[in-house]
Motif scaffolding. Structure first.
Motif, PDB file in Angstrom:
ATOM      1  N   LEU A  53     -43.178  -8.654  49.277  1.00 52.69           N
ATOM      2  CA  LEU A  53     -43.760  -9.663  48.391  1.00 52.69           C
ATOM      3  C   LEU A  53     -44.850 -10.373  49.348  1.00 52.69           C
ATOM      4  O   LEU A  53     -44.652 -10.574  49.980  1.00 52.69           O
ATOM      5  CB  LEU A  53     -42.783 -10.911  48.289  1.00 52.69           C
TER       6      LEU A  53
ATOM      7  N   ILE B 151     -47.700 -12.263  50.668  1.00 50.77           N
ATOM      8  CA  ILE B 151     -47.873 -13.739  50.438  1.00 50.77           C
ATOM      9  C   ILE B 151     -49.464 -13.943  50.589  1.00 50.77           C
ATOM     10  O   ILE B 151     -49.963 -14.974  49.956  1.00 50.77           O
ATOM     11  CB  ILE B 151     -47.152 -14.425  51.696  1.00 50.77           C
TER      12      ILE B 151
ATOM     13  N   SER C 268     -47.197 -10.401  54.548  1.00 51.92           N
ATOM     14  CA  SER C 268     -46.171  -9.790  53.610  1.00 51.92           C
ATOM     15  C   SER C 268     -44.715 -10.109  53.934  1.00 51.92           C
ATOM     16  O   SER C 268     -44.626  -9.985  55.269  1.00 51.92           O
ATOM     17  CB  SER C 268     -46.270  -8.597  52.627  1.00 51.92           C
TER      18      SER C 268
END
Length: 195
Positions: free
Chosen positions: A132, A134, A139
């Protein structure tokens, strides 16, 4: 921290020799406060990673060559092969999540000073997770890991839930200074209306 079993620190320098090939020599120092049989270990590693981008898919093959030097055991070598794939999920986001799947095979050629089931194939790690992003340089990747270790009594498997956090130092953009054309003693600039 009273149940800390092991920890390590490592450092290396990445050389991107081709857009699809990265070489990383690494030194790793590891301590085992929860293991009475081993105090520390030095490792010399060579990371060879092949990867290419095919649309949303990125197949990856990482090979890690390790030289292991433990405090009270003979030195040994280990090969780790980790084929995998990353898939950027088709969601409308500025930083879409990425599905990451890999399977790592551990092979010890020759002498193995660690306890195992008598085979050079000593360990397997299957892993699936979602990265994911960010920010552009940060991440988070929650993952599920299925680790199987070949012990003298047979294969022992552990199920692990973990979180990996990655931070990348942003590169500074190179500034290219353009040289303005210089005129000698006289410089004529033609008029747009002609002579």
């Amino acid at each position: 921290m009273s149940n800390l079993y092991e920890y390590f620190v490592q450092g290396g320098v990445a050389f991107r020799l081709r857009p699809w090939f990265t070489l990383v020599p690494i030194y790793r120092y590891q301590r085992y406060p929860g293991n009475p049989a081993i105090a520390y270990e030095n490792r010399l590693q060579l990371n060879l990673t092949l990867s290419t981008l095919r649309g949303p898919w990125r197949p990856i093959l990482r090979t890690l060559i390790e030289g292991r030097f433990v405090d009270n055991r003979p030195a040994s070598a280990r090969l780790r092969f980790r084929p995998g794939v990353e898939y950027t999920l088709p969601v409308r986001m500025s930083r879409p999540p990425v599905l990451v799947v890999s399977n790592e095979f551990f092979i010890v050629p020759g002498n193995n000073p660690f306890a195992n089931g008598g085979s050079s194939y000593t360990q397997n790690r299957f892993q699936v997770g979602v990265r994911l992003p960010i920010a552009d340089s940060f991440s988070v990747r929650p993952y599920y890991l299925l680790q199987s270790v070949n012990l003298p009594g047979g294969w022992d498997t552990n199920e692990i839930l973990g979180i990996s956090i990655a931070f990348r130092v942003p590169r500074k953009a190179k500034m290219v200074r353009s040289r303005q054309p210089s005129c000698a003693l006289s410089c004529e600039v033609p008029s747009p209306e002609g002579p």
